[in-house]
Design a protein around this motif. Structure first.
Motif, mmCIF file in Angstrom:
data_model
loop_
_atom_site.group_PDB
_atom_site.id
_atom_site.type_symbol
_atom_site.label_atom_id
_atom_site.label_comp_id
_atom_site.label_asym_id
_atom_site.label_seq_id
_atom_site.Cartn_x
_atom_site.Cartn_y
_atom_site.Cartn_z
ATOM 1 N N THR A 136 0.849 -1.201 0.000
ATOM 2 C CA THR A 136 0.000 0.000 0.000
ATOM 3 C C THR A 136 0.883 1.249 0.000
ATOM 4 O O THR A 136 1.970 1.259 0.576
ATOM 5 N N HIS A 145 3.332 7.085 3.131
ATOM 6 C CA HIS A 145 3.364 5.841 3.909
ATOM 7 C C HIS A 145 3.351 4.655 2.953
ATOM 8 O O HIS A 145 2.435 4.537 2.136
ATOM 9 N N GLU A 147 3.664 0.400 2.789
ATOM 10 C CA GLU A 147 3.610 -0.809 3.617
ATOM 11 C C GLU A 147 3.777 -2.023 2.733
ATOM 12 O O GLU A 147 3.129 -2.119 1.690
ATOM 13 N N ALA A 149 3.493 -6.041 3.243
ATOM 14 C CA ALA A 149 3.142 -7.100 4.204
ATOM 15 C C ALA A 149 3.112 -8.444 3.503
ATOM 16 O O ALA A 149 2.703 -8.544 2.342
ATOM 17 N N CYS A 210 5.455 -7.392 8.328
ATOM 18 C CA CYS A 210 5.004 -6.154 7.698
ATOM 19 C C CYS A 210 6.031 -5.049 7.928
ATOM 20 O O CYS A 210 6.423 -4.791 9.065
ATOM 21 N N HIS A 212 6.782 -1.050 7.573
ATOM 22 C CA HIS A 212 6.135 0.256 7.382
ATOM 23 C C HIS A 212 7.229 1.284 7.117
ATOM 24 O O HIS A 212 8.135 1.429 7.938
ATOM 25 N N THR A 214 7.941 5.372 6.277
ATOM 26 C CA THR A 214 7.374 6.715 6.239
ATOM 27 C C THR A 214 8.424 7.641 5.634
ATOM 28 O O THR A 214 9.583 7.643 6.064
#
Ligand code: ADP
Length: 217
Positions: A136, A145, A147, A149, A210, A212, A214
Motif C-alpha cells: 500500500t 506511507h 507498507e 506485508a 510487515c 512500514h 514513512t
C-alpha cells in the motif's frame, strides 16, 4: 568497517570461486560438448548477474551522494519488480494486492527502486505456498506511507533487532535453502535514511511480516 569489508569480500569471493571452478572443469575436458559449454556459460552468466547486483548494492550503501526527486509512476516501478519475480510468484501461487492512492509520486527513483525491490523480493522469497503480499502507498499528514506485508515464515523476536545489519541472516539453518546474502535490508535502511524517512517492522513467526516506511512527501 573492517568487519564489513571482510564480509563483503567473502560474499564476492564465493560466486567467483563457483565460476572459476566451472571454467576449470570445462578447461580440463579434452573436447567439451556444446551442452557442457552451454551449461558453463549459463552458470557464469547467472553468477555475474548476482555479482553485479551485489556490487551495485554495496555502492548504494557506501555512496554519500544525494539523489534528486522526480515524478515517477510507482505503479510502473512495482509492476516491473513483480514481473522480475513472476516465476517465483507463480511457483508459490502467491496473491499480490496493490493499493496506491495515486499513480505518480514525487520520489527518489533509484533509492525507491532499491527499497521496493528488496522488500518485495523478500516478501516473495520468505512467503509460504499459497500466501499473499500486500503493498500500500498513501499520503497521510504530508508523509508518504508505504507498507509491504507478507504471510510468510516471519521473524522471531530474537532476530528482529538485527535484521537491518549488513550481512545478517536470521536463522541460517532455516535460511539455507533460501538464497540471499543478508544485504537487502541494510540497503533498505540506508535508502530510507538517505530519503530522511523511517522504517519499522512487525513480525510474527509463522504468520508473516510487515514493513512500514514513512517518507517526507
Ligand atoms: P537476505 O534475504 O539476503 O538474507 P536481507 O537483509 O534482505 O537478507 O534480510 C535479512 C534477514 O531477515 C533474512 O535473512 C531473513 O532471515 C529475514 N527477513 C527479511 N525479510 C523477511 C521477510 N519478509 N519474512 C521473513 N524473514 C525476513
Amino acid at each position: 568497517q573492517k568487519h564489513f569489508a571482510a564480509n563483503a569480500a567473502h560474499e564476492l569471493k564465493t560466486p567467483m570461486a563457483v565460476m572459476k571452478s566451472a571454467i576449470q572443469v570445462l578447461h580440463l575436458e579434452e573436447k567439451p560438448s556444446a551442452e557442457e559449454y552451454e551449461e558453463t556459460l549459463e552458470l557464469c552468466l547467472e553468477t555475474t548477474e548476482q555479482l553485479s547486483q551485489m556490487v551495485e548494492e554495496l555502492l548504494v550503501i557506501s555512496n554519500p551522494k544525494e539523489e534528486a526527486k522526480e515524478e515517477i509512476s510507482l505503479k510502473k516501478m512495482t509492476e516491473e519488480i513483480f514481473q522480475k519475480y513472476a516465476g517465483q510468484i507463480q511457483e508459490k501461487d502467491l496473491v499480490v494486492w496493490q493499493q496506491m492512492q495515486q499513480d505518480t509520486w514525487y520520489i527518489h527513483p533509484v533509492l525507491m527502486r532499491f527499497l521496493l525491490e528488496n522488500l518485495l523480493s523478500n516478501a516473495v522469497k520468505y512467503n509460504r505456498q499459497g500466501g499473499s503480499i500486500r503493498l500500500t502507498a498513501e499520503i497521510k499528514e504530508n508523509q508518504l506511507h508505504l507498507e509491504v506485508a507478507d504471510t510468510g515464515i516471519g521473524i522471531s523476536p530474537e532476530h528482529l533487532p538485527h535484521i537491518f545489519t549488513c550481512f545478517y541472516r536470521a536463522d541460517p539453518s532455516r535460511n539455507k535453502e533460501i538464497a540471499g546474502n543478508g544485504l537487502g535490508l541494510s540497503i533498505v535502511k540506508t535508502a530510507v535514511e538517505k530519503m530522511q524517512g523511517e522504517i519499522i517492522v512487525e513480525s510474527e513467526e509463522g504468520q508473516g511480516t510487515c514493513f512500514h516506511v514513512t517518507l517526507p512527501a
